[in-house]
Design a protein around this motif. Structure first.
Motif, PDB file in Angstrom:
ATOM      1  N   LEU A 120      -5.588  -0.046 -12.472  1.00  0.00           N
ATOM      2  CA  LEU A 120      -6.621   0.414 -13.241  1.00  0.00           C
ATOM      3  C   LEU A 120      -7.355   1.754 -13.128  1.00  0.00           C
ATOM      4  N   CYS A 121      -6.709   2.304 -11.705  1.00  0.00           N
ATOM      5  CA  CYS A 121      -7.455   3.638 -11.327  1.00  0.00           C
ATOM      6  C   CYS A 121      -6.805   4.687 -12.037  1.00  0.00           C
ATOM      7  N   VAL A 122      -5.595   4.499 -12.745  1.00  0.00           N
ATOM      8  CA  VAL A 122      -4.836   5.513 -13.619  1.00  0.00           C
ATOM      9  C   VAL A 122      -5.210   5.078 -14.957  1.00  0.00           C
TER      10      VAL A 122
ATOM     11  N   GLU B  87       1.399  20.087 -18.211  1.00  0.00           N
ATOM     12  CA  GLU B  87       0.852  21.260 -18.766  1.00  0.00           C
ATOM     13  C   GLU B  87      -0.651  21.469 -18.930  1.00  0.00           C
ATOM     14  N   SER B  88      -1.092  20.313 -19.013  1.00  0.00           N
ATOM     15  CA  SER B  88      -2.677  20.295 -19.588  1.00  0.00           C
ATOM     16  C   SER B  88      -3.538  20.919 -18.286  1.00  0.00           C
ATOM     17  N   LEU B  89      -4.577  21.692 -18.513  1.00  0.00           N
ATOM     18  CA  LEU B  89      -5.438  22.283 -17.716  1.00  0.00           C
ATOM     19  C   LEU B  89      -6.033  21.458 -16.620  1.00  0.00           C
ATOM     20  N   LYS B  90      -6.699  20.345 -17.032  1.00  0.00           N
ATOM     21  CA  LYS B  90      -7.091  19.441 -16.216  1.00  0.00           C
ATOM     22  C   LYS B  90      -6.517  18.916 -15.301  1.00  0.00           C
ATOM     23  N   SER B  91      -5.092  18.527 -15.646  1.00  0.00           N
ATOM     24  CA  SER B  91      -4.324  18.003 -14.422  1.00  0.00           C
ATOM     25  C   SER B  91      -3.983  19.287 -13.732  1.00  0.00           C
ATOM     26  N   GLN B  92      -3.774  20.263 -14.029  1.00  0.00           N
ATOM     27  CA  GLN B  92      -3.369  21.473 -13.023  1.00  0.00           C
ATOM     28  C   GLN B  92      -4.640  21.546 -12.080  1.00  0.00           C
ATOM     29  N   LYS B  93      -5.796  21.673 -12.612  1.00  0.00           N
ATOM     30  CA  LYS B  93      -6.797  21.709 -11.742  1.00  0.00           C
ATOM     31  C   LYS B  93      -7.073  20.597 -10.761  1.00  0.00           C
ATOM     32  N   ALA B  94      -6.750  19.495 -11.282  1.00  0.00           N
ATOM     33  CA  ALA B  94      -7.241  18.450 -10.285  1.00  0.00           C
ATOM     34  C   ALA B  94      -5.868  18.444  -9.192  1.00  0.00           C
ATOM     35  N   ILE B  95      -4.651  18.762  -9.456  1.00  0.00           N
ATOM     36  CA  ILE B  95      -3.556  18.937  -8.549  1.00  0.00           C
ATOM     37  C   ILE B  95      -4.045  20.164  -7.568  1.00  0.00           C
ATOM     38  N   ASN B  96      -4.533  21.117  -8.075  1.00  0.00           N
ATOM     39  CA  ASN B  96      -4.777  22.153  -7.286  1.00  0.00           C
ATOM     40  C   ASN B  96      -6.023  21.943  -6.191  1.00  0.00           C
TER      41      ASN B  96
ATOM     42  N   GLY C 114      -6.244  10.351 -12.433  1.00  0.00           N
ATOM     43  CA  GLY C 114      -6.552   9.070 -11.464  1.00  0.00           C
ATOM     44  C   GLY C 114      -5.749   9.144  -9.953  1.00  0.00           C
ATOM     45  N   SER C 115      -4.660   9.443 -10.005  1.00  0.00           N
ATOM     46  CA  SER C 115      -3.663   9.574  -8.885  1.00  0.00           C
ATOM     47  C   SER C 115      -4.544  10.615  -7.821  1.00  0.00           C
ATOM     48  N   CYS C 116      -4.858  11.954  -8.340  1.00  0.00           N
ATOM     49  CA  CYS C 116      -5.278  12.783  -7.444  1.00  0.00           C
ATOM     50  C   CYS C 116      -6.491  12.622  -7.224  1.00  0.00           C
ATOM     51  N   ALA C 117      -7.439  11.632  -7.619  1.00  0.00           N
ATOM     52  CA  ALA C 117      -8.697  11.278  -7.137  1.00  0.00           C
ATOM     53  C   ALA C 117      -8.529  10.239  -6.016  1.00  0.00           C
ATOM     54  N   VAL C 118      -7.576   9.517  -6.210  1.00  0.00           N
ATOM     55  CA  VAL C 118      -7.398   8.558  -4.943  1.00  0.00           C
ATOM     56  C   VAL C 118      -6.603   9.186  -3.681  1.00  0.00           C
ATOM     57  N   LEU C 119      -5.699  10.035  -3.773  1.00  0.00           N
ATOM     58  CA  LEU C 119      -4.939  10.871  -3.213  1.00  0.00           C
ATOM     59  C   LEU C 119      -6.100  11.747  -2.168  1.00  0.00           C
TER      60      LEU C 119
END
Length: 1804
Positions: A987-989, A1072-1081, A1037-1042
């Motif tokens: 559910l968290c993703v 590729e997406s900006l949001k995922s890059q921002k989250a990972i960063n 979702g993964s970044c938020a928990v990690l």
């Protein structure tokens, strides 16, 4: 035992007795977990920290021996784990808590040195570890607070050691170590009994001298003020009398307030280095707390401290007035707050142990208390109606506290203020404040009105005055309830609550209600209810009700949202009513509830019913619950049922397509009634059992209704009903309980500290569920939990619905029923049983007691629910994954099942924020002088304490089982928890954001409780990052928990998760997406900030574990960090960063370290020429970290040993000996320097920020850049401009040279040659950095290099004509001569040679630019020299230069003059400081060797020359004196004509003064500054604009300087003589200066001097220049404000009599002959000054003065305008309170005033 624990519900209270034993068990387990030989074992003790914390927070009764053992053990562990910051943070925090809780009972000896070593090693050295800055910051905060808690345990003699340790740091106040030293002294100095003899009189004087050495720096002030305050407080015997003027003068000048139209803040504050400010917090505010503390503890019988305090308040009170607010209001508010609170503490301490206070003569007596309160009342009076929220609240609280100390002074003031506020109803903020003040002081008013009858009071009216006030305020309170004015409404509710908390019962027959007869009270109650109902009818809901499951029962209006006043008032009121009054009220409420439907005020009406039921359930249930229930049931009967609510007959509906719906009106009314019902029955308990069947029916029909709104309302009723049946809650909380019949009608209040086990029980009466209630609750669970679960299973497995819409509705209602049942019983439904590794089930350990209610249901039921929910969640994710409402419901059910106790925890946190129990209205301070009381702590009403005990129980429940299984290895979570975890992981993703967040929160709670599950989560989630095809929401979702703390902490200990986490991030570049890059960063930045090092077990390769070997991991990451891999630049940067972290973490691991470090260093050196700017900056940080050894550095003692070679040398040499390596590196580094055109860009030390986002900075920078140790001195010279010189770059080159020796010098030489002469400024910057690094390196062979090429290079730089790179080269020189060593005391090898090179005279032909450049290079170099330790050669150089500068002061070019002045100010101050510290012969030698003609007397020379030239310049000044120039020459005595040289010399002098003041170096040259006062004052206005500009700037700065002793006397005589100067502009300027001068020196001027100044100013009232006269009047008005003594009284009497004489004479002699205009104007001005000196008050003499002034309105011009202006100003400042103050005037006087202020006058 603590009161809250004794007052727990009986079943829980009984269990708390086992806590002593369990704590002892915990202590021994902790000690067993730690092995002394293995420092790594500290990590295994950390899991116990939160358990120890539990016992502290639960206030458990534990044995003191265990606490002592634990503290000593903790300190040992803390000191043993030096390099493990995270472990130190955890242990440090728990030690601080233990020490603070038990400080008075412990006897320990703690050594201070280990703490200091820890601090220095971690925060004040360069070679810091890789830990993230958040960890470091927390570490520093922990260590400092630990030191503060341990100070009281430092052994005898430590104060001496500490002072001698840090004394040397303070010797040079212009070096940054001085700031560090002051911070350390403040932090470490103990003021306990053992160290008392250290604080001798000499020491205190030395402190004050030290304090003086840096003027106008709030950081410095706050350190010394705090030290002084502690000494004053702890050692009462010391005599401070003769230091008082000195101390108070300091205090006054520390408040940055605008004096006489000056600025309100220091014009130049000394710049404290960032790291020092960051580490020793106390940003830069006025140290109000320390001043207040000193002030209160200086008071004693027979001391003059009170007079000094009065004077301070007289000067500051005007800034408290609402019209004088500004930046200073905050520090003034804090000052008032701390004054009152410290005073209260002091009184309490003196009252508690009068016997142990042998020195009774130091205790405050009645008269001292009175005078203190009178003085503070002045501030309270001014600040009461301040526009600043904080100030007006502080004032109300202060009034309340002081009213218990001196009621006879404070309460009459309060009464008059309240009446005044009622009269001026227009200013609503006044009324709100006045009402709050009465609410806060309600109890003392009661005490007074009661005790007045027993005390002998001369006037009975006094007593009546107080009871009248209470009555008036109660009746007016009804008018205050207004739906359109929230603040006022809440204030009145607080007032009502406060008044009724004090009364025992409100009875209609007893006559003890001293202030309101009973029949009046019954009327009041009626009126109150009417007002309340109309308020409720007019409320507007603050937000639109959004219909989702989460919306709480209500979303309330301001009555509920903005604080607890509303509910609290109702509870108290209904709790205190007598039987008959209660009946009267309940009928009205019942009628109101039956007849109104107010969807906008659901919560408010609900709480009203709740309060009624809480205070008398039996009666109220019949009146309120019964009608609501029956009305709901009858409405629900009419509507069609869906069959989803548990009856099971829904098959017929699927065929019938038309959905049944409710009409909106019916829906709203049912919804409203059910929701009100749900709030009303919260505390219903057993009295609800009579309506069992009605409840069942209503809930059932609500769930069956087709409207979702009604379903939710039904859910709330079920939840509330279950809660009120099975939970523990106090029943008669608000009733008054008196244990013995006392005569007072006042309710007794209770203090926590007075609790003893044998006192009569006043505790709460708890609701303990009886069998019938538990039976009913179980029935409800069967109906709505068990059957709902079965239905859910059926829907998911048997697919019973054909229509998806119906299926969705059915699922919604079923999940809603499950959710509300679980939320209703909370943790009364038993938890899962964990599984044990070895198969045998152990009894759970016991830590602390706590239970929220009686047990219902069984573990089996929870397990069954978990399994069915697991099936349902699979089904929903497959079939209904786009329906967020269903998924949110599902997550809430999982949360309730899996996280046992978390809902109690949430309730506790919400309650804690909502209920500001510390409201002053319900606190009686421990010092109460109205009635004799013996109490140790604050008293509160019983209901407030019960409330706290209730919340304490809720908290205990949430914690009692939370930590049980964390500490034992043998336990793993039950299977049911695992399945729920899997559901949450999927559910968290989820693709919906709301679903993700909620599930993520639940998941983190679960893994926090079961740490063994973290590994599984990390592996699953990092897999999502790695997989290139993962959609965006999986990554988010993964970044938020990690990124949560729980996961990041776990990574340090667990090799497998560690490597998978890092690789997961580094391999995620395909998203590729900006949001995922921002989250990972963001995740990566977070990881960096919280990085806590790597535990040693990462390096150990164990056989059984699969997982990546550490070395393999490093090389894998290393391979990603090359540019050839085509990664995106940010990934390249991340890979480099991780490589660096790993390399540094492995430093102490002998097997791996050399290889890894070698590779890393080589890699980063190559990166210097990387194409990616961010990677270059990181490389610089990295090399600063990695280049550690310095084998080639010359050390003082022995020469180089042959065999030392750096381990990195081989690798590095190969790299930099490549062809052109440094040229390329310089080239790429120069691109980092961005030269901004605007000059105000901040000087950065970290690669300029312009192209770095914050996130990138966190990656490229290291924390140690905060504590970069350069520049070593404050930067203040504006001439240098803003440089882009980065010391971290210079440091790399320095380190490279030290690491690899001479070859680096050679390979750098060519690159340097090329870049020094480059055209671009950025290339020159790099050259400057590299050159600075070389010059400062001190390696073997450096001297030879200097002789062969460096010296020539330096001369070449000096003579280069380019202008723009001067700042960088100045910084380069400054870097090169900076002292070495931790505190910058050792002299670098080349310093003398560099200085000599700069001192050499320039060739004759150079441009002025080069001349100025040389001087600025010299100033830059001399700033870094440390004067107290100058060797002979440097002293000689100083004198040689001094001679040159003095000869060149009249240089024709302006910028050269400024450069000369700055160099001169540095030189002179260095010479002076050196002379003051070393009064021996070395100084003489310096002079003799130079044989200069004015080596010694340069200061006298300057002063004499200045005073000669002033005359010359003034006389040559055609603007005032139009004499011919020929006369001037003979006058001035200068040979030849008055040349421009004089003006230029003077300009240089002013530059010199300005530079002295700005640099903070003026303390050693005060005598010279006094000599320049006259030139500065008299040259304000000359025909030479530049000169006057400089004079004005110097004038503004000098206003802030405080002069002492002899200098003060000299300054006064200078000012007095210049006030009689023939030039009127000089006289006027002197007056301006005098205003701030008198303010700053009020405490230290002698009376004699004050009188002289006063007379001089008075004389100027009759000056023949009108501007001077008016100015003198303004100055006098200002002087009278501050000087509340004979002088001003004398003056206003004299002014009045003189003016009366004049008036008479004018009447007799109508012609204007007789007196000159000046003398008439002077007398009128004297009157005007008197009138304007009291802007807000009305002393008895003022009406006559004002009227007399007004009578002069008929005089001719300058007089007339003076009168009209003064009267207008008088009216303006008194406008606020005119309605009251005009009573001081007679009718006739008012008429005279009115005539003046009307526009035309007959007598004109």
């Amino acid at each position: 035992m603590h009161r809250y624990n004794a007052w727990l519900p009986p079943p829980v209270a009984a269990a708390t007795t086992k806590e002593k034993q369990s704590f002892a068990g915990v202590v021994s387990s902790v000690r067993d977990a730690y092995v002394t030989d293995d420092p790594e074992s500290v990590y295994s003790t950390l899991k116990w920290i939160s358990v120890i914390d539990l016992f502290i927070k639960a206030k458990s009764d534990v044995s003191l021996e265990d606490v002592v053992t634990l503290v000593e053990f903790g300190l040992q562990v803390f000191n043993a784990s030096q390099d493990k910051l995270y472990a130190q943070v955890r242990w440090g925090n728990v030690l601080v808590r233990l020490l603070n809780s038990f400080r008075k009972k412990l006897t320990l000896r703690v050594d201070w040195r280990p703490f200091y070593d820890t601090l220095v090693q971690t925060h004040f050295t360069r070679n810091t570890g890789p830990e993230g800055w958040r960890i470091r910051q927390r570490h520093f905060e922990t260590v400092t607070s630990l030191v503060r808690s341990c100070r009281r345990f430092f052994p005898p003699g430590s104060a001496n050691e500490i002072w001698s340790e840090f004394r040397s740091l303070l010797e040079n106040p212009w070096h940054n170590p001085a700031f560090e030293g002051s911070g350390f002294v403040r932090l470490f100095l103990p003021t306990n009994v053992d160290n008392e003899d250290f604080y001798s009189r000499e020491w205190i004087s030395e402190c004050i001298v030290q304090w003086d050495s840096i003027p106008n720096c709030q950081f410095w002030n706050s350190q010394w003020a705090a030290i002084l305050a502690r000494v004053i407080k702890n050692y009462k015997v010391k005599n401070w009398e003769d230091l008082l003027p000195e101390i108070y003068s300091r205090f006054l000048n520390m408040f940055e307030v605008p004096v006489a139209s000056g600025g309100g803040s220091y014009p130049f504050s000394i710049d404290v280095p960032r790291n020092t400010r960051f580490l020793f917090t106390n940003r830069s505010q006025t140290p109000a707390k320390a001043m207040a503390k000193s002030t209160v503890y200086l008071l004693r019988p027979g001391s003059s401290a009170q007079q000094h305090f009065d004077k301070l308040v007289n000067l500051l009170e005007q800034y408290y007035h609402p019209s004088n607010g500004g930046r200073w209001t905050y520090s003034l508010e804090r000052f008032l707050f701390h004054l009152v609170y410290t005073f209260r503490k002091r009184l309490q301490r003196e009252k508690e142990d009068p016997d142990s206070n042998k020195q009774i003569e130091f205790c405050l007596g009645q008269s001292e208390r009175e005078s203190f309160v009178t003085t503070v009342l002045k501030l309270i009076d001014r600040g009461q109606y301040s526009k600043n929220e904080h100030l007006s609240e502080t004032v109300a609280a202060a009034t309340s506290i002081l009213s218990y100390v001196e009621p006879s002074l404070v309460l009459p003031f309060l009464v008059s203020r309240f009446h005044m506020a009622l009269e001026t109803m227009t200013a609503t903020h006044q009324l709100k404040t006045a009402v709050t003040s009465v609410a806060f002081s309600g109890r003392s008013l009661f005490y007074m009105s009661l005790s007045a009858s027993s005390m002998e009071i001369d006037d009975v009216n006094d007593a009546n005055m107080f009871s009248d006030l209470l009555m008036i305020s109660l009746t007016n309170a009804l008018l205050g309830m207004d739906a359109n004015d929230p603040p006022k409404t809440l204030a009145t509710m607080q007032l009502i609550a406060s008044i009724f908390s004090n009364m025992r019962t409100l009875d209609d027959d007893a006559d003890n209600l001293s202030f309101m007869p009973a029949e009046r009270f019954s009327e009041w109650l009626d009126e109150f209810l009417c007002r309340l109902f109309s308020l409720l009818q007019h409320l507007e809901p603050s937000s639109v009700l959004n219909e989702d499951v989460h919306s709480p029962a209500t979303s309330g209006t301001f009555l509920v949202e903005d604080g607890p006043q509303y509910f609290c008032m109702l509870e108290i009121l209904f709790g205190r009513l007598s039987k008959s009054l209660y009946n009267q009220a309940i009928k009205k409420v019942s009628k109101f509830v039956k007849t109104n439907i107010l969807p906008g005020a659901i919560a408010e009406v609900g709480l009203l019913c709740c309060a009624c039921i809480h205070s008398n359930p039996e009666l109220a249930v019949n009146h309120l619950v019964e009608p609501l229930l029956s009305s709901v049931i009858s409405s629900l009967k009419e509507i069609p049922l869906t069959g989803f609510g548990g009856s099971g007959n829904f098959t017929n509906q699927s065929s019938n397509k038309a959905r049944a719906t409710l009409s909106p009106a019916l829906e709203t009314s049912i919804d409203y009634q059910l929701k009100v019902l749900s709030i009303a029955i919260s505390y219903g308990g057993p009295s609800l059992l009579n309506y069992k069947d009605q409840f069942k029916e209503a809930i059932h029909s609500a769930f069956e209704s087709p409207s979702w709104k009604v379903n939710i309302a039904g859910d709330q009723v079920l939840r509330s009903l279950l809660g009120s049946l099975v939970l523990y809650y106090p029943v008669d909380q608000y009733r008054s309980v008196s244990n013995h019949s006392s005569s007072t009608p006042l309710e007794e209040w209770i203090s926590n500290k007075d609790f003893s086990n044998d006192e009569p029980f006043m505790g709460p009466n708890w609701h303990i569920p009886n069998d019938e209630e538990i039976q009913f609750a179980n029935d409800l669970l069967n109906l709505h939990l068990e059957s709902a679960l079965e239905e859910l299973l059926k829907i998911c497995q048997d697919n019973i619905h054909s229509d998806p819409g119906n299926e969705k509705d059915h699922l919604k209602v079923t999940l809603l029923r499950i959710d509300s049942s679980l939320q209703g019983v909370l943790s009364c439904l038993p938890d899962f049983i964990p599984s044990f590794k070895n198969g045998k089930v152990e009894n759970p350990p016991f830590l602390i007691a706590g239970a929220t209610g009686s047990i219902v249901g069984s573990t089996g039921l929870r397990e069954k629910a978990a399994n069915i929910i697991h099936i349902a969640s699979k089904y929903l994710l497959e079939k209904k994954s786009d329906d967020s409402i269903l998924l949110l419901l599902l997550i809430r059910v999982i949360e309730a099942l899996g996280n046992y106790g978390s809902s109690e925890y949430e309730e506790w946190t919400n309650h804690r924020q909502a209920w500001k129990l510390e409201s002053v209205a319900i606190m009686e301070p421990p010092v109460n002088f109205i009635v004799p009381s013996q109490t140790k702590g604050k008293k509160r009403p019983r209901w407030a304490l019960i409330d706290k005990a209730y919340m304490h129980n809720t908290w205990r429940t949430s914690q009692s089982s939370y930590h049980l299984y964390r500490t034992s290895k043998n336990v793993s979570p039950s299977e049911n928890v695992n399945v729920l975890l899997d559901d949450l992981l999927s559910l968290c993703v989820h693709s919906y954001d709301t679903v993700r967040t909620l599930a993520g929160r639940s998941l983190v709670k679960m893994i926090k409780r079961w740490p063994s599950l973290i590994g599984k989560c990390v592996l699953t989630l990092t897999e999502n990052l790695r997989t290139p095809s993962s959609p965006e929401y999986l990554v988010l979702g993964s970044c938020a928990v990690l990124g949560t703390q729980t996961v990041l902490k776990h990574l340090t200990l667990e090799p497998k998760s560690f490597s998978s986490f890092l690789l997961g991030i580094l391999l995620s570049s395909q998203h590729e997406s900006l949001k995922s890059q921002k989250a990972i960063n963001e995740l990566f930045v977070k990881y960096n900030i919280y990085f806590a090092g790597v535990s040693r077990n990462m390096f150990r390769k164990s056989e059984g574990q699969s997982g990546i070997d550490f070395a393999a991991l490093v090389s894998e990451i290393g391979s990603m960090s090359f540019e050839s891999t085509n990664l995106h630049w940010r990934y390249n940067l991340m890979a480099n960063r991780v490589l660096l972290l790993l390399a540094i973490s492995s430093r102490n691991e002998p097997t791996l370290s050399p290889k890894i470090l070698n590779e890393a260093a080589g890699h980063f050196l190559k990166n210097l020429k990387s194409q990616l700017p961010q990677t270059r900056i990181l490389a610089i940080s990295a090399l600063n970290m990695l280049l550690k050894e310095s084998p080639y550095k010359l050390s003082a003692s022995e020469n180089l040993q042959e065999d030392t070679k750096s381990s990195l040398e081989g690798t590095l040499s190969n790299i930099f000996q490549e062809e052109g390596f440094f040229t390329d590196a310089f080239d790429s580094l120069s691109n980092v320097h961005i030269i901004s055109d605007n000059e105000n860009s901040s000087r950065g030390g970290h690669g300029n920020s312009s192209f770095q986002s914050l996130a990138d900075k966190s990656i490229t920078r290291f924390y140690f850049d905060f504590s970069s140790s350069w520049p070593r001195t404050p930067t203040w010279i504006s001439l240098f401009g803003t440089d882009t010189f980065y010391s971290s770059f210079a440091r790399i080159f320095k380190r490279l040279v030290q690491e690899c020796g001479v070859p680096v010098l050679l390979s750098l030489k060519t690159a340097l040659n090329e870049f020094v002469n480059a055209k671009e400024r950025s290339k020159q910057c790099v050259a400057a950095e590299a050159f600075a690094g070389l010059l400062h390196a001190d390696v073997v062979g450096l001297v030879e290099a200097w002789d062969s090429w460096m010296k020539a290079q330096l001369q070449n730089i000096l003579l280069a004509p380019s202008v723009e790179s001067i700042p960088e080269w100045a910084a380069c020189i400054r870097y090169a001569v900076t002292g070495k060593g931790k505190y910058g005391i050792k002299i670098p090898l080349l310093r003398q040679r560099i200085l000599d090179c700069l001192v050499e005279p320039l060739p004759q032909t150079v441009t002025t630019t080069v001349v100025a450049k040389r001087y600025s290079f010299l100033s830059a170099a001399l700033i870094e020299v440390s004067p107290p330790r100058m060797p002979l050669s440097e002293i000689q150089l100083h004198y040689k230069l001094l001679q040159e500068l003095l000869d060149n002061m009249s240089h024709p070019t302006a910028h050269v003059r400024e450069a000369i002045a700055i160099a001169l100010s540095v030189l002179c101050s260095n010479i002076r400081l050196h002379a003051s510290i070393n009064r021996d012969h070395s100084f003489e030698n310096g002079k003799n060797t130079t044989n200069g003609k004015n080596a010694d007397s340069w200061d006298k020379l300057l002063q004499e020359r200045a005073s000669e030239l002033v005359v010359a310049i003034q006389n040559a000044n055609p603007s005032d004196n139009l004499e011919n120039l020929a006369d001037t020459n003979t006058l001035s005595g200068s040979d030849g004509s008055n040349s421009p040289d004089d003006v230029q010399w003077m300009e240089t002098l002013f530059h010199f003064v300005i530079s002295l003041m700005k640099s903070g170096r003026s303390a050693v040259l005060v005598d010279v500054l006094v000599g320049f006062l006259y030139p500065v004052i008299s040259l304000q206005e000359t025909s030479n604009k530049d000169l006057s500009m400089l004079a004005k700037a110097a004038f503004e700065l000098l206003k802030w300087r405080i002069f002492r002793d002899d200098h003060l006397r000299k300054a006064v005589s200078v000012l007095l003589s210049s006030a009689e100067d023939p030039n009127w502009r000089t006289r006027s300027a002197t007056l301006t200066f005098l205003r701030s001068f008198m303010y700053r020196h009020t405490f230290i001027l002698s009376n004699d001097e004050k009188q002289k100044i006063w007379k001089t100013v008075e004389k100027l009232l009759t000056d023949n220049q009108v501007e001077v006269r008016e100015h003198a009047a303004a100055v006098l008005a200002g002087l009278m404000k501050g000087e509340d003594g004979e002088l001003s009284k004398d003056f206003h009497d004299r002014a009045y009599t003189e003016a009366m004489k004049l008036q008479k004479r004018r009447r007799q002699r109508s012609s204007s002959g007789g007196s000159s205009i000046a003398s008439i104007h002077g007398r009128v001005l004297a009157l005007a000054a008197c009138v304007l000196s009291v802007p807000y008050d009305m002393p008895s003499w003022l009406p006559e003065h004002a009227t007399l002034l007004a009578r002069f309105v008929g005089e001719p011009s300058p007089v007339k305008s003076t009168v009209t202006k003064a009267v207008a100003e008088f009216r303006r400042t008194h406008a606020d309170t005119w309605s009251v103050q005009k009573n001081s005037f007679t009718e006739e006087q008012l008429e005279v005033l009115a005539d003046t202020s009307s526009s035309s006058s007959y007598f004109a």
